[in-house]
Scaffold this motif. Structure first.
Motif, short mmCIF file in Angstrom:
data_model
loop_
_atom_site.label_atom_id
_atom_site.label_comp_id
_atom_site.label_asym_id
_atom_site.label_seq_id
_atom_site.Cartn_x
_atom_site.Cartn_y
_atom_site.Cartn_z
N HIS A 27 1.00 3.59 12.02
CA HIS A 27 0.79 4.60 10.70
C HIS A 27 1.46 5.95 11.10
O HIS A 27 2.04 6.73 10.31
CB HIS A 27 -0.60 4.42 10.14
CG HIS A 27 -0.68 3.30 9.37
ND1 HIS A 27 -0.28 3.49 7.84
CD2 HIS A 27 -1.43 2.29 9.23
CE1 HIS A 27 -0.79 2.31 7.28
NE2 HIS A 27 -1.45 1.51 8.20
N ARG A 30 5.48 3.37 2.49
CA ARG A 30 4.97 2.09 1.82
C ARG A 30 4.40 1.32 3.14
O ARG A 30 5.44 1.01 3.87
CB ARG A 30 5.60 1.57 0.78
CG ARG A 30 5.55 2.25 -0.45
CD ARG A 30 6.31 1.37 -1.50
NE ARG A 30 6.38 2.31 -2.69
CZ ARG A 30 6.63 1.80 -4.06
NH1 ARG A 30 6.69 0.46 -4.09
NH2 ARG A 30 6.49 2.69 -5.08
N GLN A 31 3.34 0.62 3.01
CA GLN A 31 3.12 -0.55 3.98
C GLN A 31 3.28 -1.90 3.08
O GLN A 31 2.80 -2.00 2.23
CB GLN A 31 1.61 -0.30 4.44
CG GLN A 31 1.17 -1.62 5.39
CD GLN A 31 0.01 -1.44 6.02
OE1 GLN A 31 -0.36 -0.33 5.87
NE2 GLN A 31 -0.79 -2.59 6.40
N HIS A 54 1.26 5.20 0.85
CA HIS A 54 0.71 6.22 1.68
C HIS A 54 1.69 7.40 1.20
O HIS A 54 2.45 7.55 0.66
CB HIS A 54 0.62 5.72 3.12
CG HIS A 54 -0.06 4.51 3.33
ND1 HIS A 54 -1.42 4.82 3.81
CD2 HIS A 54 0.03 3.18 3.59
CE1 HIS A 54 -1.91 3.66 3.87
NE2 HIS A 54 -0.93 2.72 3.81
N GLN A 55 1.40 8.57 1.77
CA GLN A 55 1.90 9.80 1.63
C GLN A 55 3.32 9.65 2.35
O GLN A 55 3.46 9.68 3.60
CB GLN A 55 1.01 10.91 2.38
CG GLN A 55 1.84 12.20 2.13
CD GLN A 55 1.69 12.78 0.86
OE1 GLN A 55 0.69 12.64 0.24
NE2 GLN A 55 2.60 13.56 0.37
N ALA A 80 4.25 7.72 9.29
CA ALA A 80 4.19 9.04 8.54
C ALA A 80 5.13 9.93 9.09
O ALA A 80 5.57 10.94 8.54
CB ALA A 80 2.78 9.23 8.75
N GLU A 99 0.84 -1.29 0.01
CA GLU A 99 0.00 0.14 0.01
C GLU A 99 0.80 1.36 -0.11
O GLU A 99 1.83 1.47 0.67
CB GLU A 99 -0.71 0.07 1.37
CG GLU A 99 -1.97 -0.98 1.51
CD GLU A 99 -2.84 -0.54 2.78
OE1 GLU A 99 -2.71 0.30 3.29
OE2 GLU A 99 -3.21 -1.67 3.32
#
Ligand code: LHQ
Length: 259
Positions: free
Chosen positions: A191, A12-13, A8-9, A195, A6
């Protein structure tokens, strides 16, 4: 897909994804994980990685169905270990922080892959099992290196020899991991942390990792020299200039993670 990615800003996950086998590692998953890490590394927007597991487990280590001793004779464990070693080296060598959210049991190679990450969070219901001795093996994926350094020789040896599960909260108390988190808050916390790291001074974090790794074998003298050299390198980065400017101007820094 044995690994789900995935974006994300800023990060990545990567989720290990064989939930019916508690995300036990097979050859396909190994290749998928290596590819996902290489792709994350190649993406200039990606400044942190979050690793977790799908379903109720994090990773049950090597898929034992794949290395069964059968009619074809003894499996080539050297080849399996070469793959694991490449994975650990890749994880440790990444020039960005890697957060691991251990969502459930982490056993064997799965436990030690988690320990190879930079910051490890675990759900309070999760546990870590150095399961190797149950099948006549030694801790691999760097286990014999990570464990004594993180928790001391006495605890490392007992965990490895007895293969008893270590609950997440005790793992945090012992310093094996960073934090044990309520189950329902694990992914939110992971998360938020990833982030936040994605907005930090990425090159500084990469060189912090390198310095800690080098310290494992360096004398103090050599380490002081290395710190001087790495600091000098960082002194030339825009993030250092921005960090100092932001401090003077009493505002949050806006790091780019670029040279
Ligand atoms: C599994 C596995 C698994 C396949 C659960 N494989 N199916 C390096 C070189 C070469 C060879 C060997 O390995 C290595 C490195 C290593 O990683 S050695 C250590 C390998 N891992 C283990 O020994 C752990 C084996 N698993 C367990 O002990 C338990 O499953 C744990 C403690 C992890 C979790 O227990 P439970 O929560 O009670 O779950 P479970 O045992 O019921 O597992 C759920 C399913 O997952 C089950 O399948 P089933 O069809 O019955 O639902 C397991 O067979 C399967 N599974 N681990 N490693």
């Amino acid at each position: 897909m044995t690994v789900l990615v995935e974006t994300h800003q800023g990060y990545r996950q990567l989720s290990l994804n064989r939930p019916d086998r508690l995300n036990a590692l097979n050859t396909e998953m190994f290749h998928a994980l290596m590819a996902a890490l290489a792709e994350a590394e190649a993406d200039s927007e990606c400044r942190a990685i979050l690793v977790t597991g799908a379903g109720r487990g994090f990773c049950a280590g090597q898929d034992l169905g794949d290395v069964q001793v059968g009619d074809s004779g003894v499996p080539d464990l050297k080849a399996v270990l070469e793959r694991y070693n490449a994975l650990v080296r890749k994880l440790r060598g990444l020039a960005m922080p890697v957060v691991c959210a251990v969502n459930g049991v982490a056993a064997g190679a799965g436990a030690n892959l988690a320990l190879a990450c930079d910051i490890v969070l675990a759900a309070k219901s999760a546990n870590f099992v150095q399961a190797f001795s149950r099948i006549g093996l030694i801790p691999d994926c760097g286990g014999t290196w990570f464990l004594p350094r993180l928790i001391g020789a006495a605890r490392a040896r007992a965990l490895a020899i007895l293969a008893e599960p270590l609950a997440a909260e005790r793992a945090a108390e012992w310093g094996l991991i960073w934090q044990a988190v309520d189950d329902d808050k694990l992914m939110k916390t992971a998360h938020a942390l990833t982030a936040r790291l994605a907005k930090q001074a990425t090159i500084g974090i990469a060189l912090t990792k390198r310095a800690f790794d080098a310290a494992e074998t360096n004398t103090l003298d050599a380490q002081l020299d290395l710190e001087r050299d790495l600091q000098d390198e960082l002194g030339h980065t825009p993030d250092y200039a921005e960090g100092v400017r932001a401090f003077i101007e009493k505002r949050p820094a806006n790091f780019t993670g670029r040279r």
